[in-house]
Write a protein that holds these residues in place. Structure first.
Motif, mmCIF file in Angstrom:
data_model
loop_
_atom_site.group_PDB
_atom_site.id
_atom_site.type_symbol
_atom_site.label_atom_id
_atom_site.label_comp_id
_atom_site.label_asym_id
_atom_site.label_seq_id
_atom_site.Cartn_x
_atom_site.Cartn_y
_atom_site.Cartn_z
ATOM 1 N N UNK A 6 109.656 68.471 3.613
ATOM 2 C CA UNK A 6 110.863 67.788 3.283
ATOM 3 C C UNK A 6 112.027 68.136 4.407
ATOM 4 N N UNK A 7 111.746 69.145 5.163
ATOM 5 C CA UNK A 7 112.734 69.622 6.291
ATOM 6 C C UNK A 7 112.607 68.897 7.423
ATOM 7 N N UNK A 8 113.795 68.646 7.796
ATOM 8 C CA UNK A 8 114.137 68.011 9.113
ATOM 9 C C UNK A 8 114.293 69.161 10.228
ATOM 10 N N UNK A 9 114.976 70.149 10.084
ATOM 11 C CA UNK A 9 115.056 71.149 11.041
ATOM 12 C C UNK A 9 114.535 72.581 10.256
ATOM 13 N N UNK A 10 113.770 73.264 10.785
ATOM 14 C CA UNK A 10 113.197 74.407 10.077
ATOM 15 C C UNK A 10 113.446 75.783 11.167
ATOM 16 N N UNK A 11 114.309 76.645 10.717
ATOM 17 C CA UNK A 11 114.435 77.773 11.692
ATOM 18 C C UNK A 11 113.511 78.837 11.242
ATOM 19 N N UNK A 12 112.898 79.437 12.116
ATOM 20 C CA UNK A 12 111.821 80.392 11.784
ATOM 21 C C UNK A 12 111.966 81.765 12.616
ATOM 22 N N UNK A 13 111.503 82.665 12.010
ATOM 23 C CA UNK A 13 111.231 83.979 12.701
ATOM 24 C C UNK A 13 109.894 84.362 12.529
ATOM 25 N N UNK A 14 108.847 84.551 13.449
ATOM 26 C CA UNK A 14 107.737 84.804 13.804
ATOM 27 C C UNK A 14 106.756 84.242 13.107
ATOM 28 N N UNK A 15 106.808 82.933 12.764
ATOM 29 C CA UNK A 15 105.636 82.040 11.982
ATOM 30 C C UNK A 15 105.926 80.408 12.434
ATOM 31 N N UNK A 16 104.728 80.014 12.602
ATOM 32 C CA UNK A 16 104.761 78.424 12.592
ATOM 33 C C UNK A 16 104.013 77.908 10.961
ATOM 34 N N UNK A 17 104.881 77.132 10.503
ATOM 35 C CA UNK A 17 104.464 76.888 9.240
ATOM 36 C C UNK A 17 103.037 76.127 9.185
ATOM 37 N N UNK A 18 101.966 76.488 7.931
ATOM 38 C CA UNK A 18 100.823 76.118 7.964
ATOM 39 C C UNK A 18 100.744 74.547 7.949
ATOM 40 N N UNK A 19 101.891 73.992 7.093
ATOM 41 C CA UNK A 19 101.532 72.512 7.229
ATOM 42 C C UNK A 19 101.890 71.889 8.544
ATOM 43 N N UNK A 20 101.130 70.941 8.946
ATOM 44 C CA UNK A 20 101.267 70.291 10.246
ATOM 45 C C UNK A 20 102.582 69.478 10.260
ATOM 46 N N UNK A 21 103.396 70.007 11.352
ATOM 47 C CA UNK A 21 104.801 69.322 11.520
ATOM 48 C C UNK A 21 104.578 67.692 12.287
ATOM 49 N N UNK A 22 105.491 67.211 11.787
ATOM 50 C CA UNK A 22 105.536 65.670 12.326
ATOM 51 C C UNK A 22 106.621 65.245 13.051
#
Lengths: 371, 190, 289
Positions: free
Chosen positions: C97-113
Motif C-alpha cells: 500500500x505504501x508509495x514511499x517506504x523509509x527504511x533502516x537496515x532492511x529491504x522489504x520481503x514483498x517485491x516492490x513495484x
C-alpha cells in the motif's frame, strides 16, 4: 506461543512523560526561571550560544532548562531551531577594534596602551567551594565592588582599543594579515569540502565542541605540532552589529553582542624566503567563552602549517580533515548514540557469518586430525 | 500589464504543488524517455507549463539559469527571477540550468559537464521540444528492457552518454508534459 | 506543528535536496554532496532519510517506515509520527500500500513495484571509508575508478577466513562504474536491489545523497572462485513458516533456547493472515484478540 514485543508507541509516550517529570524534579522546589538561568548560569548560556551558532541568551537559557542542564542537548535544540529560521541578510564584519572591553589582557607585554583589564575572571580565584552560596536568600552583594563604571559612556561609540599584535606588526615582527573582501563560504548552507580555506576552518572551529577543540589545542602544547603560543591578547566585551539595508543604501546598527576574541603570537623560524617573524592564531566566539577562544586560536595556528611553509608533522591538530570532520558535537553525539538503536538485523548477519566460519574451521581441523 | 504577467503564474500552493511537480521531475529522471505530467505553473509564452514548473521546483539564487534564443525575453527573465530568485547566468559556463529550444542550446559542449571528482557539477538542459524528430531506442538505468522516444537528434546524446559519469542531463518539455534523458542512458538509432 | 512548512523543511532546503536527488538518479551510485540541515532528531538516527523523504513526499503519498524490517520499532514509530504531524500524510504498515517506504537496515520481503520509492537511512555512505578514512583520497579513487583497495580487502578476507567476512553493508558495483555502500542491510537483501522501485539513499551527518533508478544493474562484489553468497539462517520462520525471508534470532528462555522469526513484520503478518502458520505461530487476529 511467541508474540513479538509491541507497544513501542506507548513506550515512547510514557518515556516522554517521565522525562518531563524528571526535568521538573521535586515540585516542592521552586521552578527555575529562564531569567535565572540567563543571569546566573551565564557561562553555560554563552557556550550554548557559541556552539549553537545562534546569539539569543533567552533561547539558550530555555534550551538549557529543557535539556535538564545537558549542554550538548541544549546546543542541539538551538541548532535544530536555528536551521528553520529564514535568513534576511548578513551583517557587516564586526569591528572588534571597537569592542567595549569588560576584560582585556595580554601575556606578551606587562602593560600596553589600553591597559590590562582583568574583568570578571575565575583566573585568580582559589578553587574553594564557597559554602556561603549554599545559604540561600541572602541579599545581593552591594553594587560598586563589581563592574567598573565608565568603561564606556552610554550612547557614544566605544573608543578604539588598540591591538597588541598591531604593535608587533608595526615593526614587521609578526606576519601580516590582509583584509579579505571575499564572502566566506557558509558551513550551514554548503556541504563541507576539502581542502577548506581558513575562513571555513574558523567557522567550523568556533561552533566546534569546546572539549574537542580544547583537547586538540592541548595536544599542540604537549608537542603534537608544537608552535609555542603566547596569548598576545584576549579580549571580551560588547560590539555593535551593523547591517546594510538595501532600501536605505547605508548601514544601521541592529544590536549589540558579546564576543570573546583571542590572538596568539606564535614562534616561526622563518623559511628560505621569509626572515624569522612571529605568526598568529585567531579565535572569535560568541559570549564570554575564553577557554574556547584560546583553544580555537591554537588549533587555527596549527592548521596553518601549509600556508606558513611548515612541515606536516602528521599530528592530529594539523590535519584539517580530521579536525573539521570530528569537531561538531551534534554530529558526534548523534552518531555515537545511534548505536543504542536496534541493530539486531546486522548483528544477526554477523552471527550467521561467524557460526559458518567457525563450522568450516572446525571441519577443516577434524579433517586434518583424521588424515 | 507586464508587471502583472511577471507576478502571476507561480504555484498556487507552493509547498504542495512543488512536491507534486518534483515527483514528476523525479519520475521522469528515473524513467528515461517516459512522459509525465508536470502542471501548475502559468508562465508567459513561449515558456511551457512543464519547463516553468521545473524551474519553480529546482532553480534558486544558487543555480544560475541561462536563457537562450526566443526564451531570452524581458518578460521571461522577469517571471523567472521574480518566482525563483535565481541570478540569471551571463555565460553558458556558469549555468546550472539552460532553457531554450534544441537549436538555441547548441553546441552542447558549451555547458558545464562536471569534473571527474564532482560529476554532479554539471548543467541540466530544459528543452522546449514539440516531440518530433528521430526515434531513438533508449536503454540503461531506469529502463527495464528498452524505451523508444523521439529526440531532436541522436549523435549529440550518444556523445554525451559516452562521457559518463560526466555529462549533461536533459528535460524535454511539451506543454504540460515532461520527459527526461539523463547522461546514464544509452541512445541508439532504430 | 502548524508553524512549520509542509513536511517540515523550508522550500529552499527542499529545492537543494531535490536537485541533489536528480543528480543522484542521473549518476547512479555516485554520492552527491548536499548541505544537510540540522533536523529535530539526532544525526545517526535517520536525518538523511528524513530529509530525503521530506523533499520527496506529496500530500497524496502513503508513507511506511521500518527499522530492522519492523514497523513497530521505536525509531520507526518516531519517524512515522514526525511525518504524520508535519506532512499530514497517510501511513500504512502494508508494503504494497505504501508509495514511499523509509527504511533502516532492511529491504522489504514483498517485491516492490514501479511507482514505489524506497528511502534508505545511511550512516556511512562511503564504501571505502573503513579502508581509507580520508574523504580527499576516497573521492579521488571514485574519480579514477580505482577500487583496488576494496578488492585487496575482500581477498585478504578469503585468505584469512576462507570467505568474504562481510555480512552487512556488503559493497556493490553499480552499472559497472561506481562501488556503492548499500547501507547496513544484510547481504541477504543485496540481490533485491535490482528492483522496479526508485531507491534513494540519504546520509545526513555525512552530507551525501545517492540513488538507484529502477532496474539499475547492481552487482555484489565477489571473485569467480568465491561467488557472492546471500545466505541467511537456515530455518523457516517459527510464526509463519516462510523459508524465503530474513530471520531474526530470538532467545526465548534462560536456557538460551532460540527461535527464528521474520524480521519483516508486515510480511510475517500477511502470511499468517492468509493461513501460513509456523510451528509457534497463530493467526494475527487471535494474537490481538
Amino acid at each position: 506461543m511467541y508474540v513479538a514485543v509491541k507497544g513501542g508507541e506507548r513506550a515512547i509516550d510514557a518515556a516522554h512523560d517521565w522525562l518531563a517529570e524528571e526535568r521538573r524534579g521535586s515540585p516542592e522546589i521552586a521552578e527555575l526561571s529562564i531569567a535565572q538561568i540567563r543571569e546566573q548560569l551565564a557561562l553555560a548560556v554563552n557556550r550554548v550560544m557559541a556552539e549553537g551558532s545562534l546569539y539569543d541568551p533567552d533561547l539558550a537559557a530555555l534550551a538549557i532548562k529543557q535539556a535538564r542542564g545537558d549542554l550538548i542537548e541544549a546546543i542541539f535544540l538551538i541548532r535544530a531551531y536555528r536551521t528553520t529560521l529564514p535568513r534576511f541578510g548578513s551583517s557587516l564584519p564586526v569591528e572588534t577594534n571597537h569592542m567595549a572591553c569588560t576584560r582585556r589582557i595580554s601575556a606578551t607585554f606587562k602593560d600596553a596602551p589600553g591597559g590590562q583589564i582583568l574583568g570578571p575572571t575565575f583566573d585568580y580565584t582559589h578553587r574553594l567551594l564557597d559554602f556561603a552560596l549554599m545559604a540561600e536568600g541572602l541579599p545581593a552583594a552591594a553594587p560598586g565592588s563589581g563592574a567598573p563604571e565608565g568603561v564606556t559612556s552610554p550612547g557614544a561609540p566605544p573608543p578604539e582599543m588598540p591591538r597588541i599584535t598591531d604593535f608587533l606588526n608595526r615593526d614587521g615582527l609578526i606576519q601580516e594579515e590582509h583584509p579579505d573582501a571575499e564572502t566566506p563560504p557558509d558551513l550551514t548552507r554548503e556541504p563541507l569540502e576539502f581542502p577548506a580555506n581558513r575562513a571555513l576552518r574558523l567557522q567550523a572551529i568556533t561552533r566546534g565542541d569546546e572539549g574537542f577543540i580544547l583537547g586538540m589545542a592541548y595536544s599542540t602544547q604537549r608537542g603534537y605540532g608544537r608552535n609555542h603560543p603566547f596569548v598576545g591578547e584576549l579580549r571580551f566585551g560588547t560590539v555593535s552589529v551593523e547591517a546594510e539595508i538595501p532600501e536605505l543604501g547605508f548601514s544601521i546598527e541592529i544590536g549589540d553582542i558579546e564576543l570573546t576574541e583571542c590572538e596568539t603570537v606564535n614562534q616561526f623560524t622563518g623559511s628560505k624566503t621569509e626572515p624569522p617573524q612571529f605568526t598568529r592564531g585567531y579565535g572569535l566566539t560568541f559570549g564570554h567563552t575564553e577557554r574556547k577562544a584560546i583553544s580555537m586560536a591554537l588549533v587555527d595556528r596549527a592548521l596553518r602549517w601549509e600556508e606558513l611553509g611548515e612541515d606536516n608533522a602528521g599530528v592530529p591538530a594539523q590535519d584539517e580533515e580530521f579536525v573539521l570532520s570530528h569537531s561538531d558535537n551534534i554530529q558526534g553525539t548523534g552518531f555515537l548514540e545511534h548505536i543504542k538503536l536496534p541493530h539486531y538485523v546486522d548483528f544477526q548477519s554477523e552471527l550467521e557469518l561467524i557460526r559458518k566460519l567457525r563450522a568450516e574451521a572446525q571441519a577443516a581441523m577434524h579433517q586434518e586430525a583424521a588424515e | 500589464m507586464r508587471d502583472a504577467m511577471i507576478f502571476e503564474g507561480g504555484f498556487s500552493d507552493v509547498s504542495r504543488d512543488s512536491a507534486r511537480a518534483f515527483r514528476s521531475a523525479m519520475n521522469a529522471m528515473a524513467h528515461p524517455g517516459r512522459k509525465f505530467d508536470l502542471t501548475g505553473a502559468k508562465p508567459p509564452a513561449p515558456l511551457s507549463e512543464a519547463a516553468a514548473g521545473l524551474l519553480l521546483v529546482l532553480a534558486d539564487a544558487n543555480t544560475p539559469v541561462f536563457l537562450t534564443g526566443e526564451h531570452d525575453t524581458d518578460l521571461i527573465r522577469g517571471w523567472i527571477t521574480f518566482h525563483t530568485g535565481t541570478a540569471l547566468a551571463t555565460t553558458p559556463d556558469q549555468a546550472s540550468f539552460a532553457l531554450g529550444t534544441w537549436d538555441a542550446l547548441l553546441p552542447l559542449r558549451q555547458w558545464p559537464a562536471g569534473s571527474a571528482e564532482y560529476p554532479d557539477r554539471s548543467a541540466t538542459l530544459i528543452i522546449e521540444h514539440p516531440g518530433e524528430g528521430e526515434t531513438a531506442r533508449l536503454s540503461g538505468p531506469g529502463i527495464q528492457t528498452h524505451q523508444d522516444c523521439a529526440l531532436p537528434a541522436i549523435t549529440p546524446f550518444r556523445d554525451n552518454a559516452a562521457q559518463f559519469p560526466l555529462g549533461l542531463d536533459f528535460y524535454f518539455c511539451q506543454g504540460s508534459t515532461v520527459r527526461a534523458l539523463p547522461r546514464s542512458t544509452k541512445v541508439e538509432a532504430i | 506543528m502548524s508553524d512549520y512548512n509542509f513536511a517540515y523543511l523550508d522550500e529552499q532546503t527542499k529545492r537543494m535536496i531535490r536537485r541533489a536527488l536528480l543528480k543522484a538518479l542521473a549518476i547512479p551510485g555516485y554520492q552527491v554532496p548536499f548541505a544537510s540541515r540540522e533536523m529535530p532528531m539526532p544525526y545517526g538516527w535517520g536525518t538523511g532519510g528524513v530529509q530525503v523523504s521530506a523533499a520527496t513526499l506529496t500530500p497524496e503519498d502513503t508513507f511506511k517506515v521500518i527499522d530492522q524490517g519492523a514497523d513497530d520499532t521505536t525509531n520507526a514509530i518516531s519517524i512515522r509520527k514526525f511525518f504524520e504531524k508535519t506532512a499530514n500524510v497517510g501511513t500504512s504498515e502494508k508494503t504494497e500500500e505504501a508509495t514511499i517506504i523509509q527504511t533502516r537496515h532492511r529491504i522489504p520481503e514483498t517485491e516492490l513495484q514501479e511507482g514505489q520509492i524506497l528511502v534508505y537511512q545511511v550512516p556511512i555512505p562511503e564504501p571505502l571509508r573503513f579502508l581509507e578514512p580520508r574523504e580527499t583520497e576516497t573521492r579521488r579513487m571514485h574519480a579514477l575508478e580505482d577500487y583496488g583497495l576494496m578488492h585487496v580487502k575482500l581477498y585478504e578476507d578469503i585468505a584469512r577466513h576462507g570467505a568474504i567476512a562481510t555480512a552487512y553493508a556488503y559493497p556493490v558495483m553499480v552499472q559497472d562504474r561506481y562501488v556503492m555502500d548499500p547501507s547496513p542491510i544484510p547481504k541477504f537483501d543485496n540481490p533485491k536491489m535490482e528492483m522496479a522501485a526508485i531507491q534513494l539513499f540519504g546520509a545526513g551527518r555525512e552530507q551525501r545523497i545517492y540513488a538507484l533508478p529502477p532496474y539499475t544493474k547492481v552487482v555484489s562484489l565477489d571473485f569467480e572462485d568465491h561467488p557472492f553468497d546471500p545466505s541467511k539462517a537456515e530455518h523457516p520462520c517459527a510464526l509463519c513458516g516462510a523459508e524465503d525471508s530474513y530471520l531474526d534470532e530470538v532467545i526465548t528462555d534462560d536456557q538460551g533456547t532460540r527461535m527464528y522469526v521474520c524480521s519483516d513484520t508486515d510480511y510475517c503478518e500477511s502470511r499468517r493472515a492468509t493461513g501460513h502458520i509456523g510451528t509457534e505461530g497463530t493467526q494475527p487476529e487471535e494474537v490481538f484478540a
